[in-house]
Design a protein around this motif. Structure first.
Motif, PDB file in Angstrom:
ATOM      1  N   LEU A 119       0.836  -1.207   0.000  1.00 40.53           N
ATOM      2  CA  LEU A 119       0.000   0.000   0.000  1.00 40.53           C
ATOM      3  C   LEU A 119       0.868   1.252   0.000  1.00 40.53           C
ATOM      4  O   LEU A 119       0.574   2.230  -0.723  1.00 40.53           O
ATOM      5  CB  LEU A 119      -0.916  -0.004   1.225  1.00 40.53           C
ATOM      6  CG  LEU A 119      -2.019  -1.077   1.242  1.00 40.53           C
ATOM      7  CD1 LEU A 119      -2.792  -1.018   2.554  1.00 40.53           C
ATOM      8  CD2 LEU A 119      -2.963  -0.890   0.060  1.00 40.53           C
ATOM      9  N   ALA A 120       1.935   1.254   0.786  1.00 34.84           N
ATOM     10  CA  ALA A 120       2.828   2.410   0.822  1.00 34.84           C
ATOM     11  C   ALA A 120       3.517   2.603  -0.527  1.00 34.84           C
ATOM     12  O   ALA A 120       3.628   3.736  -1.024  1.00 34.84           O
ATOM     13  CB  ALA A 120       3.868   2.237   1.938  1.00 34.84           C
ATOM     14  N   MET A 121       3.980   1.514  -1.128  1.00 38.15           N
ATOM     15  CA  MET A 121       4.622   1.619  -2.433  1.00 38.15           C
ATOM     16  C   MET A 121       3.641   2.101  -3.493  1.00 38.15           C
ATOM     17  O   MET A 121       3.985   2.918  -4.368  1.00 38.15           O
ATOM     18  CB  MET A 121       5.208   0.258  -2.830  1.00 38.15           C
ATOM     19  CG  MET A 121       6.345  -0.205  -1.938  1.00 38.15           C
ATOM     20  SD  MET A 121       6.906  -1.880  -2.340  1.00 38.15           S
ATOM     21  CE  MET A 121       7.488  -1.639  -4.035  1.00 38.15           C
ATOM     22  N   GLY A 122       2.404   1.614  -3.413  1.00 39.60           N
ATOM     23  CA  GLY A 122       1.398   2.062  -4.368  1.00 39.60           C
ATOM     24  C   GLY A 122       1.089   3.537  -4.243  1.00 39.60           C
ATOM     25  O   GLY A 122       0.897   4.237  -5.246  1.00 39.60           O
ATOM     26  N   ALA A 123       1.058   4.033  -2.994  1.00 44.50           N
ATOM     27  CA  ALA A 123       0.781   5.454  -2.787  1.00 44.50           C
ATOM     28  C   ALA A 123       1.918   6.317  -3.330  1.00 44.50           C
ATOM     29  O   ALA A 123       1.685   7.374  -3.943  1.00 44.50           O
ATOM     30  CB  ALA A 123       0.565   5.730  -1.302  1.00 44.50           C
ATOM     31  N   VAL A 124       3.164   5.876  -3.132  1.00 48.74           N
ATOM     32  CA  VAL A 124       4.307   6.630  -3.663  1.00 48.74           C
ATOM     33  C   VAL A 124       4.289   6.627  -5.194  1.00 48.74           C
ATOM     34  O   VAL A 124       4.545   7.659  -5.844  1.00 48.74           O
ATOM     35  CB  VAL A 124       5.628   6.039  -3.128  1.00 48.74           C
ATOM     36  CG1 VAL A 124       6.829   6.709  -3.796  1.00 48.74           C
ATOM     37  CG2 VAL A 124       5.718   6.215  -1.614  1.00 48.74           C
ATOM     38  N   PHE A 125       3.984   5.473  -5.776  1.00 47.16           N
ATOM     39  CA  PHE A 125       3.912   5.410  -7.239  1.00 47.16           C
ATOM     40  C   PHE A 125       2.770   6.270  -7.770  1.00 47.16           C
ATOM     41  O   PHE A 125       2.912   6.919  -8.820  1.00 47.16           O
ATOM     42  CB  PHE A 125       3.723   3.959  -7.684  1.00 47.16           C
ATOM     43  CG  PHE A 125       3.599   3.807  -9.172  1.00 47.16           C
ATOM     44  CD1 PHE A 125       4.729   3.863  -9.977  1.00 47.16           C
ATOM     45  CD2 PHE A 125       2.361   3.622  -9.777  1.00 47.16           C
ATOM     46  CE1 PHE A 125       4.622   3.728 -11.362  1.00 47.16           C
ATOM     47  CE2 PHE A 125       2.243   3.490 -11.145  1.00 47.16           C
ATOM     48  CZ  PHE A 125       3.380   3.548 -11.951  1.00 47.16           C
ATOM     49  N   ALA A 126       1.656   6.306  -7.031  1.00 46.52           N
ATOM     50  CA  ALA A 126       0.531   7.138  -7.462  1.00 46.52           C
ATOM     51  C   ALA A 126       0.914   8.608  -7.479  1.00 46.52           C
ATOM     52  O   ALA A 126       0.459   9.368  -8.357  1.00 46.52           O
ATOM     53  CB  ALA A 126      -0.664   6.910  -6.531  1.00 46.52           C
TER      54      ALA A 126
END
Length: 285
Positions: A119-126
């Motif tokens: 989830l954290a990686m997805g938020a950074v990529f977003a």
């Protein structure tokens, strides 16, 4: 061989004006210097490096996700919420470490940590995607992955795995001790409930409910005597009725009358009260 100087103390006699006392005197000795523990130094370096990577990850994720959330909310709230993304998987790693001797619980924490990391990686990529910088977003997302991997490696360095039989022994001992600890608040809650029930009963009974307030209004009991030579009570009775029943049944010994009264009428009946009713009954009869 390398040595190091160590200061030690000893007691020595010291005389002043003909009077001797023991005084504490310091002296130096050379002791061999133990060889450097390179394994421990490497462990410390690995742990420090993992902590550094986790710190960098938290800073980077907070800045990136906070900037993303600041589009729709105020900055203070956005950056405060951004901290939660990396904090979640860091907490899961801490729980995994604490449960390292309890594989089922450690496995649950590990899986939760992987989900929080994604989830954290997805938020950074977003954030990179919204800013039209997908490459930067992908690279930034890897920062959290690297920190997580580094900390996992550092944990494995300090871990001491147990064999299957020892693991079962630890699990049983832990379950027994955890059960004892769990009973502490349970007992406390039960005692508190019993105290509340007793207080409520005392409040509802009122001040005139004491068995000694009036000999004619003593407490009542439906208990039956165990001895065959005692009369069987026909129902709840007062102390006065119990005395009369005992005398009518041929029981004349004051001690036996008192025992009967306490059994069928009032467990706290006083000997003086029973004796008074016996005298009244004999005078009336």
């Amino acid at each position: 061989m390398k040595t190091r100087t160590v200061t030690r103390h000893r007691w020595e006699p010291h005389t002043v004006d003909g009077e001797t006392e023991l005084v504490r005197v310091a002296y130096d000795v050379e002791v061999p210097l133990p060889p450097r523990d390179w394994d421990q130094l490497v462990r410390t370096a690995v742990t420090a490096g993992a902590c550094l990577l986790v710190t960098v990850s938290v800073i980077w994720s907070t800045a990136s996700i906070g900037d993303l959330l600041a589009i729709v909310v105020v900055s203070a709230a956005a950056y405060g919420a951004a901290v939660a993304f990396d904090t979640a998987w860091i907490m899961c790693m801490a729980v995994e470490w604490l449960c390292r001797y309890d594989p089922p619980r450690a496995r649950t924490a590990r899986r939760a940590g992987h989900v929080a990391l994604l989830l954290a990686m997805g938020a950074v990529f977003a954030h990179g995607y919204i800013a039209d910088q997908m490459v930067i977003g992908a690279v930034g997302a890897l920062v959290s992955a690297l920190a997580k991997g580094a900390w996992t490696i550092a944990t494995s360095v300090h871990a001491r795995p147990l064999d299957e039989r020892t693991q079962q022994w630890v699990a049983k001992r832990r379950a027994k001790i955890d059960g004892q600890r769990a009973m502490i608040p349970v007992r406390r809650d039960l005692l508190r409930s019993q105290a509340l029930i007793a207080a409520e009963r005392a409040a509802l009974a009122g001040p005139d409910s004491s068995p000694d307030a009036d000999p004619d209004e003593s407490g009542q009991s439906a208990a039956r005597p165990d001895e065959d030579d005692q009369p069987v009570p026909s129902g709840p009775m007062t102390v006065k009725d119990a005395v009369r029943t005992a005398l009518d049944s041929g029981i004349s010994d004051p001690d036996r009358v008192l025992a009967y009264v306490r059994k069928v009428a009032d467990a706290n009946a006083k000997a003086e009260t029973v004796a008074t009713y016996i005298r009244r009954a004999k005078l009336a009869g």
